[in-house]
Design a protein around this motif. Structure first.
Motif, PDB file in Angstrom:
ATOM      1  N   VAL A  58      -1.789   1.411 -66.740  1.00 23.95           N
ATOM      2  CA  VAL A  58      -1.511   0.062 -67.232  1.00 23.95           C
ATOM      3  C   VAL A  58      -2.583  -0.351 -68.217  1.00 23.95           C
ATOM      4  O   VAL A  58      -3.775  -0.209 -67.957  1.00 23.95           O
ATOM      5  N   PHE A  97      -3.705  -3.764 -69.994  1.00 23.87           N
ATOM      6  CA  PHE A  97      -3.430  -5.203 -69.899  1.00 23.87           C
ATOM      7  C   PHE A  97      -3.475  -5.896 -71.247  1.00 23.87           C
ATOM      8  O   PHE A  97      -4.066  -5.379 -72.198  1.00 23.87           O
ATOM      9  N   ALA A 121      -8.896  -5.912 -70.131  1.00 21.20           N
ATOM     10  CA  ALA A 121      -9.399  -5.878 -68.751  1.00 21.20           C
ATOM     11  C   ALA A 121     -10.317  -4.686 -68.489  1.00 21.20           C
ATOM     12  O   ALA A 121     -10.301  -4.096 -67.416  1.00 21.20           O
ATOM     13  N   LEU A 122     -11.137  -4.340 -69.482  1.00 19.96           N
ATOM     14  CA  LEU A 122     -12.178  -3.338 -69.228  1.00 19.96           C
ATOM     15  C   LEU A 122     -13.220  -3.966 -68.307  1.00 19.96           C
ATOM     16  O   LEU A 122     -13.446  -5.178 -68.364  1.00 19.96           O
ATOM     17  N   ILE A 123     -13.843  -3.145 -67.454  1.00 20.41           N
ATOM     18  CA  ILE A 123     -14.891  -3.671 -66.581  1.00 20.41           C
ATOM     19  C   ILE A 123     -16.127  -3.940 -67.441  1.00 20.41           C
ATOM     20  O   ILE A 123     -16.704  -3.009 -68.010  1.00 20.41           O
ATOM     21  N   THR A 124     -16.521  -5.218 -67.539  1.00 28.32           N
ATOM     22  CA  THR A 124     -17.538  -5.574 -68.538  1.00 28.32           C
ATOM     23  C   THR A 124     -18.920  -5.008 -68.227  1.00 28.32           C
ATOM     24  O   THR A 124     -19.740  -4.876 -69.121  1.00 28.32           O
ATOM     25  N   MET A 162     -19.565  -2.047 -67.297  1.00 29.41           N
ATOM     26  CA  MET A 162     -19.625  -0.592 -67.496  1.00 29.41           C
ATOM     27  C   MET A 162     -19.403  -0.253 -68.963  1.00 29.41           C
ATOM     28  O   MET A 162     -18.658  -0.945 -69.646  1.00 29.41           O
ATOM     29  N   ARG A 211      -8.204   4.448 -70.849  1.00 32.11           N
ATOM     30  CA  ARG A 211      -8.372   4.383 -69.397  1.00 32.11           C
ATOM     31  C   ARG A 211      -7.024   4.507 -68.692  1.00 32.11           C
ATOM     32  O   ARG A 211      -6.917   5.136 -67.635  1.00 32.11           O
ATOM     33  N   MET A 215     -14.689 -11.555 -63.178  1.00 31.38           N
ATOM     34  CA  MET A 215     -13.811 -10.382 -63.180  1.00 31.38           C
ATOM     35  C   MET A 215     -12.360 -10.768 -62.875  1.00 31.38           C
ATOM     36  O   MET A 215     -11.434 -10.172 -63.418  1.00 31.38           O
ATOM     37  N   SER A 220     -10.893 -12.391 -66.110  1.00 33.10           N
ATOM     38  CA  SER A 220     -10.582 -11.479 -67.208  1.00 33.10           C
ATOM     39  C   SER A 220      -9.663 -10.348 -66.763  1.00 33.10           C
ATOM     40  O   SER A 220      -9.553  -9.331 -67.442  1.00 33.10           O
ATOM     41  N   GLN A 221      -9.007 -10.521 -65.609  1.00 33.62           N
ATOM     42  CA  GLN A 221      -8.026  -9.549 -65.100  1.00 33.62           C
ATOM     43  C   GLN A 221      -8.641  -8.212 -64.704  1.00 33.62           C
ATOM     44  O   GLN A 221      -7.932  -7.237 -64.480  1.00 33.62           O
ATOM     45  N   GLU A 222      -9.995  -8.168 -64.621  1.00 32.40           N
ATOM     46  CA  GLU A 222     -10.602  -6.897 -64.219  1.00 32.40           C
ATOM     47  C   GLU A 222     -10.260  -6.565 -62.780  1.00 32.40           C
ATOM     48  O   GLU A 222     -10.087  -5.387 -62.423  1.00 32.40           O
ATOM     49  N   ALA A 240      -6.947  -5.112 -62.810  1.00 33.54           N
ATOM     50  CA  ALA A 240      -7.015  -3.761 -63.365  1.00 33.54           C
ATOM     51  C   ALA A 240      -7.488  -2.773 -62.297  1.00 33.54           C
ATOM     52  O   ALA A 240      -6.943  -1.677 -62.179  1.00 33.54           O
ATOM     53  N   VAL A 244      -4.519  -2.040 -59.981  1.00 36.05           N
ATOM     54  CA  VAL A 244      -3.480  -1.122 -60.466  1.00 36.05           C
ATOM     55  C   VAL A 244      -4.024   0.285 -60.704  1.00 36.05           C
ATOM     56  O   VAL A 244      -3.251   1.228 -60.797  1.00 36.05           O
ATOM     57  N   MET A 245      -5.336   0.420 -60.777  1.00 38.59           N
ATOM     58  CA  MET A 245      -5.881   1.782 -60.846  1.00 38.59           C
ATOM     59  C   MET A 245      -5.957   2.395 -59.453  1.00 38.59           C
ATOM     60  O   MET A 245      -6.463   3.508 -59.287  1.00 38.59           O
TER      61      MET A 245
END
Ligand SMILES: Nc1ncnc2c1ncn2[C@@H]1O[C@H](COP(=O)(O)OP(=O)(O)OP(=O)(O)O)[C@@H](O)[C@H]1O
Ligand SMILES: [Mg+2]
Lengths: 266, 265
Positions: free
Chosen positions: A88, A90, A94-97, A99, A156, B130, B133-135, B138, B141-142
Motif C-alpha cells: 500500500v 498512502f 506515510a513514511l516513518i519519519t 527512519m 516500500r 505518527m 501522518s498515517q504512519e 502504514a 498494513v505492512m
C-alpha cells in the motif's frame, strides 16, 4: 486460486464515519493482473473504499474478500498472512519519519523475513533503483520532495513483491513529467512483476493511460465500472462532468439550505 | 438545547469517554504484555533492539536530571527535617526521617514526575504525530502491529528503567541529605550513610520499588493511549502531549496516595 477468480471481491459494502454514511452498497471486483483506476470527485469516498480494501476498517455491512480472505472474519494470523501479500502506498506517503528512506524500505523485510543484513540492504536498494531513487537511501523523509516521498512509499510498498498493490493518488501535486514517470512505473510493475494494481486518482490523463478498467465513484455510490473506453463513452451526466472538467450544477434545496444555516451546534 | 440539558449531556459524554479511555488503556496493557511474552508465535516479536533503544531514551538519558533533582530534594529534606525536628530537640531523628521518607516516598515520586514529563509526553507526541501522518496505519498494513511495535517496547523499557532510576534517586537524595545533615549532627558523611543503611529495612526499599513499577505502567499507558487517540492534526498532537503529562502526573499522585494508605496502616 484459478485465474478466473477475482482478487478483490466487495459486495454491498456500507461505510460510516460516526453517523455519516460514506459508502452506499458498493460492489467492486478486480481480476488478477488488472490495473483498476478508481476515480471520483474529492470526498466521494475513494480513500474510504481503499481503507476497507486494505483491512484498516472493518465493513459496517457487506463483505470484503481480498485474495480469498474475508477481511471481516479473518483472525489476526490470517490478516497478517494477507497483509504480507499486499502493498500500500498512502495518499501522503506515510513514511516513518524517524527512519531514513533506506530503513523505511527495508522495514517490511526486517520484520517479516529472516534475511541477513546484506541481503536486506541489497533488496531495498534494488527497489529504490526501480523507483528512480537509487543513492537516496540515507536521506530522511523530511529531506525529500513530494514526488520523492511518493516514490519512496512505492518502493516500500513493493519491497515484499506483493500480489496486490494499492496506490492512493500517485500523481496528485506532482509535475507532469514525474507523474508520467510514475504511470510508466505502474505499467512496468504490472507487466514485469505481474501485480494486480488498484490506483486512486483525480488525474484524467494518468487514469486513461494506465487503466484497464475504471470505476467511477460519486457520493459513495458506484456510478459505473468498465473498460476505460466504455466509461469514457458513458452517457451518465456526472461521469461526463468528471471527464470534461465541467463544474457540477448546484441544485438548491431551500429547506435543507436554511436548516444548515440555522442549525444549533451540539 | 437548555443549559441544564447541555450540562447533563456533557457530563454523560465525559463519563462515557472516561470509561472508554480506561478500557482502551487496559486493553493496551494486556496486548503489550501478550506481545512481549508470546508475540513471536504469531510473527509479532517484540525486538530487543527496540526495547534497548527505548531504555536508552527513557532511562539512560534521564540519569543526569534524575540524579541532580533528587540530590536537590534530598538536600531540601535535610534542611527541613533539621529545622522542624530541631525545635523539639530531636535532631537525632533526622537521619531516620530522611531515610524513610526518601525510600518510601520522595525518590520514587520525583522520578515518576520527571519521567512523566519527559517520557510520557514523548510517547504521546511521537505516537500522536505518527497517527496523524498515517504512519500508524502504514505499520498496520505492512503487517506490523502498532501496539507491538510502538507500545510494547515502551512499556518494557519503562518497567525496567523506572525502578533503576528510583534506586538512583534514593541514593542521590540520601547523599544530598548527608551533605547538609552530617555537619549539623556532628558526624562524618560516611558515618551518616552507614547509619542510614543500618536503619533502612528491605520493606522501605520495596515500597518505593513497587510504586515505581505501578508508575511505569501508568505513565506508559497514559502516554501511549493518548498518542493513539490523537485526531486533528498538529494541534491535536500538542493537546495530547499536554494532556498526557497532566493525566499521568495526576494518576501517579493518586496511586501514590492509595499505596501509602494501604502499605502504612
Ligand atoms: N477520519 C474521518 N472521520 C470522519 N469523516 C471522514 C474521515 N475521513 C474521511 N471522512 C469523510 O468521508 C468522506 C469521504 O472521504 P475520502 O477520504 O474517502 O474521500 P476521497 O474520495 O478520498 O477524497 P480525496 O480525493 O479528496 O482524497 C469525506 O466526506 C470525508 O469528510
Ligand atoms: Mg483520498
Amino acid at each position: 486460486m484459478s485465474a478466473a477468480e477475482p482478487v478483490i471481491e466487495v459486495r454491498q459494502l456500507d461505510a460510516f464515519y460516526g453517523r455519516r454514511r460514506i459508502l452506499h452498497g458498493v460492489d467492486f471486483q478486480v481480476m488478477p493482473g488488472e490495473i483498476r483506476v478508481i476515480m471520483g470527485a474529492s470526498g466521494s469516498g475513494k480513500s474510504t473504499l481503499l481503507r476497507h480494501l486494505i483491512g484498516l476498517q472493518r465493513p459496517h455491512a457487506g463483505s470484503v474478500r481480498i485474495l480469498g480472505t474475508d477481511v471481516a472474519k479473518a483472525g489476526p494470523a490470517e490478516m497478517l498472512a494477507l497483509r504480507r501479500r499486499l502493498g500500500v502506498s498512502f495518499q501522503g506517503g506515510a513514511l516513518i519519519t524517524s527512519m531514513s528512506v533506506g530503513e523505511n524500505v527495508a522495514l517490511p523485510l526486517r520484520e517479516h523475513t529472516r534475511l541477513d543484513e546484506n541481503t536486506i540492504r541489497i533488496m531495498s536498494r534494488l527497489k529504490l533503483e526501480v523507483v528512480n531513487l537509487g543513492g537516496f537511501q540515507d536521506l530522511m523523509p523530511s529531506q525529500l520532495s513530494g514526488g520523492m516521498v511518493k516514490r519512496a512509499a512505492l518502493a516500500r510498498a513493493i519491497v515484499m513483491d506483493p500480489k496486490l498493490l494499492f496506490f492512493d493518488e500517485p500523481s496528485a501535486g506532482l509535475d507532469p513529467v514525474v507523474s508520467a514517470e510514475l504511470d510508466e512505473l505502474i505499467l512496468k510493475l504490472r507487466d514485469a512483476l505481474r501485480m494486480t494494481i488498484v490506483v486512486v486518482t483525480h488525474e484524467l490523463d494518468s487514469a486513461l493511460k494506465i487503466a484497464d478498467t475504471i470505476t467511477v465513484l460519486d457520493q459513495g455510490r458506484i456510478l459505473e465500472t468498465g473498460s476505460s473506453v466504455s466509461v469514457q463513452a458513458s452517457n451518465n451526466e456526472r461521469i461526463q462532468d468528471l471527464f470534461h472538467r465541467r463544474p457540477r450544477p448546484v441544485d438548491v434545496d431551500v429547506d435543507e439550505y436554511l436548516r444548515r444555516l440555522t442549525q444549533e451546534e451540539l | 438545547m437548555s443549559l441544564a440539558l447541555q450540562l447533563v449531556w456533557r457530563l454523560g459524554k465525559r463519563s462515557v469517554d472516561g470509561v472508554r479511555g480506561l478500557g482502551y488503556a487496559g486493553a493496551l496493557l494486556v496486548e503489550s504484555l501478550w506481545f512481549s511474552v508470546a508475540g513471536f508465535r504469531s510473527g509479532q516479536t517484540v525486538r530487543f533492539a527496540a526495547v534497548a533503544e527505548q531504555m536508552r531514551q527513557v532511562g539512560v538519558d534521564a540519569v543526569p536530571i534524575v540524579a541532580l533533582l533528587s540530590f536537590t530534594v534530598g538536600l531540601m529534606l535535610g534542611i527541613q527535617f533539621v529545622a522542624a525536628l530541631g525545635d523539639f530537640g530531636a535532631e537525632s531523628q533526622v537521619l531516620m526521617a530522611v531515610a524513610k521518607s526518601v525510600t518510601r516516598e520522595f525518590g520514587v515520586l520525583i522520578t515518576g514526575i520527571l519521567i512523566a514529563g519527559r517520557s510520557g509526553s514523548s510517547f504521546a507526541a511521537r505516537i500522536g504525530s505518527m497517527s496523524v501522518s498515517q504512519e500508524v496505519d502504514a505499520l498496520g498494513v505492512m503487517g506490523i502491529d502498532p501496539v507491538r511495535y510502538l507500545a510494547a517496547p515502551a512499556l518494557l523499557a519503562m518497567l525496567v528503567m523506572l525502578p533503576v532510576l528510583t534506586i538512583l534517586a534514593n541514593v542521590m537524595a540520601i547523599l544530598g541529605a548527608a551533605l547538609y545533615c552530617a555537619p549539623v549532627l556532628d558526624i562524618s558523611p560516611t558515618v551518616y550513610i552507614v547509619q542510614t543503611l543500618n536503619l533502612l529495612e528491605p520493606g522501605d526499599i520495596w515500597q518505593g520499588l513497587s510504586k515505581s513499577v505501578v508508575f511505569a505502567v501508568l505513565i506508559t499507558l497514559v502516554g501511549v493511549s493518548t498518542g493513539f487517540g490523537v485526531s486533528g492534526g498538529a494541534e491535536g498532537v500538542g493537546r495530547a502531549t499536554t494532556r498526557a503529562v497532566v493525566y499521568s502526573i495526576s494518576a501517579i499522585i493518586v496511586a501514590d496516595m492509595i499505596f501509602s494508605f494501604f502499605l502504612n496502616r
